[in-house]
Design a protein around this motif. Structure first.
Motif, PDB file in Angstrom:
ATOM      1  N   LEU A 131      12.308   8.065 -12.396  1.00 13.56           N
ATOM      2  CA  LEU A 131      13.120   7.262 -13.318  1.00 13.56           C
ATOM      3  C   LEU A 131      12.267   6.712 -14.461  1.00 13.56           C
ATOM      4  CD1 LEU A 131      15.394   5.413 -10.734  1.00 13.56           C
ATOM      5  CD2 LEU A 131      15.897   7.459 -12.063  1.00 13.56           C
ATOM      6  N   GLY A 132      11.182   7.411 -14.765  1.00 10.41           N
ATOM      7  CA  GLY A 132      10.431   7.117 -15.984  1.00 10.41           C
ATOM      8  C   GLY A 132       9.319   6.099 -15.865  1.00 10.41           C
ATOM      9  N   LEU A 133       9.084   5.548 -14.685  1.00  9.23           N
ATOM     10  CA  LEU A 133       8.031   4.537 -14.552  1.00  9.23           C
ATOM     11  C   LEU A 133       6.660   5.195 -14.402  1.00  9.23           C
ATOM     12  CD1 LEU A 133       9.591   1.867 -12.137  1.00  9.23           C
ATOM     13  CD2 LEU A 133       9.379   1.760 -14.630  1.00  9.23           C
ATOM     14  N   ASP A 134       5.654   4.576 -15.039  1.00 15.99           N
ATOM     15  CA  ASP A 134       4.265   4.999 -14.872  1.00 15.99           C
ATOM     16  C   ASP A 134       3.607   4.092 -13.836  1.00 15.99           C
ATOM     17  OD1 ASP A 134       4.318   7.005 -16.849  1.00 15.99           O
ATOM     18  OD2 ASP A 134       4.143   5.468 -18.406  1.00 15.99           O
ATOM     19  N   HIS A 135       2.312   4.313 -13.599  1.00 13.47           N
ATOM     20  CA  HIS A 135       1.593   3.430 -12.683  1.00 13.47           C
ATOM     21  C   HIS A 135       1.461   2.047 -13.304  1.00 13.47           C
ATOM     22  CE1 HIS A 135      -0.054   7.097 -10.444  1.00 13.47           C
ATOM     23  NE2 HIS A 135       0.948   6.570  -9.803  1.00 13.47           N
ATOM     24  N   CYS A 136       1.512   1.044 -12.437  1.00  9.55           N
ATOM     25  CA  CYS A 136       1.513  -0.351 -12.881  1.00  9.55           C
ATOM     26  C   CYS A 136       0.168  -0.991 -12.550  1.00  9.55           C
ATOM     27  CB  CYS A 136       2.646  -1.083 -12.168  1.00  9.55           C
ATOM     28  SG  CYS A 136       2.763  -2.825 -12.600  1.00  9.55           S
ATOM     29  N   PRO A 137      -0.402  -1.768 -13.486  1.00 11.12           N
ATOM     30  CA  PRO A 137      -1.689  -2.413 -13.229  1.00 11.12           C
ATOM     31  C   PRO A 137      -1.602  -3.569 -12.221  1.00 11.12           C
ATOM     32  CG  PRO A 137      -0.848  -3.037 -15.388  1.00 11.12           C
ATOM     33  CD  PRO A 137       0.099  -2.018 -14.846  1.00 11.12           C
ATOM     34  N   ASN A 138      -0.413  -4.042 -11.925  1.00 12.09           N
ATOM     35  CA  ASN A 138      -0.241  -5.134 -10.960  1.00 12.09           C
ATOM     36  C   ASN A 138      -0.412  -4.575  -9.539  1.00 12.09           C
ATOM     37  OD1 ASN A 138       0.760  -7.034  -9.176  1.00 12.09           O
ATOM     38  ND2 ASN A 138       2.476  -7.649 -10.488  1.00 12.09           N
ATOM     39  N   PRO A 139      -1.503  -4.961  -8.835  1.00 12.10           N
ATOM     40  CA  PRO A 139      -1.791  -4.346  -7.526  1.00 12.10           C
ATOM     41  C   PRO A 139      -0.738  -4.641  -6.454  1.00 12.10           C
ATOM     42  CG  PRO A 139      -3.296  -6.177  -7.948  1.00 12.10           C
ATOM     43  CD  PRO A 139      -2.506  -5.971  -9.210  1.00 12.10           C
ATOM     44  N   ARG A 140       0.113  -5.634  -6.684  1.00  9.32           N
ATOM     45  CA  ARG A 140       1.160  -5.949  -5.693  1.00  9.32           C
ATOM     46  C   ARG A 140       2.456  -5.212  -5.972  1.00  9.32           C
ATOM     47  NH1 ARG A 140       0.948 -12.182  -4.183  1.00  9.32           N
ATOM     48  NH2 ARG A 140       2.445 -11.336  -2.721  1.00  9.32           N
ATOM     49  N   CYS A 141       2.545  -4.600  -7.144  1.00 16.78           N
ATOM     50  CA  CYS A 141       3.766  -3.884  -7.520  1.00 16.78           C
ATOM     51  C   CYS A 141       3.819  -2.542  -6.796  1.00 16.78           C
ATOM     52  CB  CYS A 141       3.788  -3.657  -9.031  1.00 16.78           C
ATOM     53  SG  CYS A 141       5.175  -2.648  -9.596  1.00 16.78           S
ATOM     54  N   VAL A 142       4.994  -2.131  -6.410  1.00 12.06           N
ATOM     55  CA  VAL A 142       5.154  -0.869  -5.684  1.00 12.06           C
ATOM     56  C   VAL A 142       4.760   0.336  -6.555  1.00 12.06           C
ATOM     57  CG1 VAL A 142       7.583  -0.300  -6.196  1.00 12.06           C
ATOM     58  CG2 VAL A 142       6.650   0.182  -3.924  1.00 12.06           C
ATOM     59  N   MET A 143       4.709   0.137  -7.878  1.00 18.17           N
ATOM     60  CA  MET A 143       4.314   1.226  -8.776  1.00 18.17           C
ATOM     61  C   MET A 143       2.801   1.281  -9.016  1.00 18.17           C
ATOM     62  SD  MET A 143       6.929   3.002  -9.170  1.00 18.17           S
ATOM     63  CE  MET A 143       6.146   4.264 -10.199  1.00 18.17           C
ATOM     64  N   SER A 144       2.013   0.430  -8.342  1.00 17.27           N
ATOM     65  CA  SER A 144       0.557   0.554  -8.485  1.00 17.27           C
ATOM     66  C   SER A 144       0.109   1.821  -7.750  1.00 17.27           C
ATOM     67  CB  SER A 144      -0.159  -0.689  -7.956  1.00 17.27           C
ATOM     68  OG  SER A 144       0.003  -0.805  -6.565  1.00 17.27           O
ATOM     69  N   PHE A 145      -0.946   2.444  -8.265  1.00 21.44           N
ATOM     70  CA  PHE A 145      -1.440   3.703  -7.698  1.00 21.44           C
ATOM     71  C   PHE A 145      -2.145   3.427  -6.372  1.00 21.44           C
ATOM     72  CE2 PHE A 145      -5.063   6.710  -7.297  1.00 21.44           C
ATOM     73  CZ  PHE A 145      -4.330   7.859  -7.064  1.00 21.44           C
ATOM     74  N   ILE A 204      -4.801   4.073   2.192  1.00 16.56           N
ATOM     75  CA  ILE A 204      -3.737   3.402   2.926  1.00 16.56           C
ATOM     76  C   ILE A 204      -3.843   1.874   2.738  1.00 16.56           C
ATOM     77  CG2 ILE A 204      -4.932   3.183   5.175  1.00 16.56           C
ATOM     78  CD1 ILE A 204      -1.288   4.344   4.635  1.00 16.56           C
ATOM     79  N   HIS A 205      -5.047   1.388   2.456  1.00 15.65           N
ATOM     80  CA  HIS A 205      -5.209  -0.057   2.196  1.00 15.65           C
ATOM     81  C   HIS A 205      -4.462  -0.456   0.930  1.00 15.65           C
ATOM     82  CE1 HIS A 205      -8.072   0.004   5.405  1.00 15.65           C
ATOM     83  NE2 HIS A 205      -8.745   0.970   4.797  1.00 15.65           N
ATOM     84  N   ASP A 225       2.073   0.850  14.847  1.00 12.69           N
ATOM     85  CA  ASP A 225       3.136  -0.132  14.635  1.00 12.69           C
ATOM     86  C   ASP A 225       4.233   0.534  13.812  1.00 12.69           C
ATOM     87  OD1 ASP A 225       4.776  -2.101  13.632  1.00 12.69           O
ATOM     88  OD2 ASP A 225       3.140  -3.482  13.140  1.00 12.69           O
ATOM     89  N   ARG A 226       5.378   0.772  14.454  1.00  8.42           N
ATOM     90  CA  ARG A 226       6.437   1.529  13.801  1.00  8.42           C
ATOM     91  C   ARG A 226       6.956   0.831  12.531  1.00  8.42           C
ATOM     92  NH1 ARG A 226      10.131   5.478  13.972  1.00  8.42           N
ATOM     93  NH2 ARG A 226      12.269   4.907  13.482  1.00  8.42           N
ATOM     94  N   ASN A 227       7.052  -0.496  12.598  1.00  2.84           N
ATOM     95  CA  ASN A 227       7.541  -1.215  11.427  1.00  2.84           C
ATOM     96  C   ASN A 227       6.600  -1.078  10.242  1.00  2.84           C
ATOM     97  OD1 ASN A 227       9.926  -2.059  12.552  1.00  2.84           O
ATOM     98  ND2 ASN A 227       9.033  -3.922  13.397  1.00  2.84           N
ATOM     99  N   LEU A 228       5.303  -1.066  10.548  1.00  4.34           N
ATOM    100  CA  LEU A 228       4.314  -0.883   9.486  1.00  4.34           C
ATOM    101  C   LEU A 228       4.469   0.503   8.875  1.00  4.34           C
ATOM    102  CD1 LEU A 228       1.806  -1.779   7.875  1.00  4.34           C
ATOM    103  CD2 LEU A 228       0.388  -0.933   9.758  1.00  4.34           C
ATOM    104  N   TYR A 229       4.627   1.504   9.731  1.00  3.94           N
ATOM    105  CA  TYR A 229       4.816   2.872   9.245  1.00  3.94           C
ATOM    106  C   TYR A 229       6.063   2.966   8.347  1.00  3.94           C
ATOM    107  CZ  TYR A 229       6.658   7.568   9.163  1.00  3.94           C
ATOM    108  OH  TYR A 229       7.217   8.736   8.727  1.00  3.94           O
ATOM    109  N   LEU A 230       7.168   2.371   8.811  1.00  2.00           N
ATOM    110  CA  LEU A 230       8.418   2.466   8.035  1.00  2.00           C
ATOM    111  C   LEU A 230       8.282   1.742   6.693  1.00  2.00           C
ATOM    112  CD1 LEU A 230      11.063   2.014  10.885  1.00  2.00           C
ATOM    113  CD2 LEU A 230      10.440   4.130   9.680  1.00  2.00           C
ATOM    114  N   GLU A 231       7.544   0.631   6.688  1.00  2.00           N
ATOM    115  CA  GLU A 231       7.344  -0.099   5.442  1.00  2.00           C
ATOM    116  C   GLU A 231       6.543   0.757   4.448  1.00  2.00           C
ATOM    117  OE1 GLU A 231       5.718  -3.974   6.008  1.00  2.00           O
ATOM    118  OE2 GLU A 231       5.841  -4.422   3.863  1.00  2.00           O
ATOM    119  N   ARG A 232       5.526   1.442   4.956  1.00  2.00           N
ATOM    120  CA  ARG A 232       4.744   2.338   4.092  1.00  2.00           C
ATOM    121  C   ARG A 232       5.614   3.463   3.546  1.00  2.00           C
ATOM    122  NH1 ARG A 232      -0.442   3.000   8.200  1.00  2.00           N
ATOM    123  NH2 ARG A 232      -1.561   1.108   7.573  1.00  2.00           N
ATOM    124  N   LEU A 233       6.461   3.998   4.405  1.00  2.00           N
ATOM    125  CA  LEU A 233       7.352   5.086   3.997  1.00  2.00           C
ATOM    126  C   LEU A 233       8.304   4.624   2.886  1.00  2.00           C
ATOM    127  CD1 LEU A 233       8.429   7.981   4.659  1.00  2.00           C
ATOM    128  CD2 LEU A 233       9.989   6.873   6.288  1.00  2.00           C
TER     129      LEU A 233
END
Ligand SMILES: [Zn+2]
Ligand SMILES: [Zn+2]
Length: 188
Positions: free
Chosen positions: A138-152, A156-157, A118-126
């Motif tokens: 820009l100075g951000l560390d990993h975020c404990p919020n699993p929905r945040c884009v900064m979570s580790f 792929i899940h 699914d190309r849209n899924l791939y682009l969203e992951r990218l």
């Protein structure tokens, strides 16, 4: 006026159209003061940075090669995000989706393990992994919020579970970082 400029660099055979999309979308998702620009040429990575026994690139060395080849980076003001179709690793991990070296001002996303039929899924992951690595620059560390884009993301899940957005806490940190940088530049 831009306080930070992030140069998006297609590496190897990475499609220009996808790099242009990342440039546009990141421009919309980061706070004011961060400008994204697509480099109008490609970077080639030497095979000396390829580990033949693992059939993967050494992620940190690719990022350093990117910083060295561009020669115009000036962290924390002028940064680069490379986009590669390859697979890569860092010591201690089987693979990485990306790597960021804030002191060098360079990050790279490796899209091989982000592929989806699914190309849209791939682009969203990218987009998510690109936001994540620039967030580190820009100075951000990993975020404990699993929905945040900064979570580790270990798998792929994990990438699919998070959103292509910064949580409120990370967004506030990002805005503070940019305004502090703007003030320090203004007073120098
Ligand atoms: Zn990370
Ligand atoms: Zn967050």
């Amino acid at each position: 006026m831009a306080i930070v400029e992030v140069i998006i660099v297609p590496i190897g055979s990475f499609p220009i159209s996808e790099a242009a999309l990342v440039t546009d979308v990141l421009g919309e998702r980061f706070p004011e003061g961060v400008r994204f620009r697509l480099l109008p040429s490609r970077l080639h990575v030497p095979l000396t940075l390829f580990d033949w026994s693992r059939a993967q690139y050494r992620a940190g060395e690719v990022a350093l090669h990117l910083a060295g080849s561009l020669g115009i980076l000036d962290p924390p003001r002028i940064l680069a995000l490379g986009l590669s179709e390859a697979d890569a690793f860092v010591e201690g991990l089987n693979f990485v989706f990306g790597v960021a070296l804030p002191t060098a001002g360079a990050a790279v996303v490796f899209s091989r393990r982000l592929y989806a039929r699914d190309r849209n899924l791939y682009l969203e992951r990218l987009i998510k992994e690109s936001m994540h690595e620039v967030g580190h620059l820009l100075g951000l560390d990993h975020c404990p919020n699993p929905r945040c884009v900064m979570s580790f993301s270990n798998s792929i899940h994990d990438v699919d579970r998070k959103e292509a957005a910064f949580c409120e806490a990370c967004l506030t940190k990002l805005e503070d970082y940019i305004s502090r940088l703007g003030r320090s530049l203004g007073s120098r």
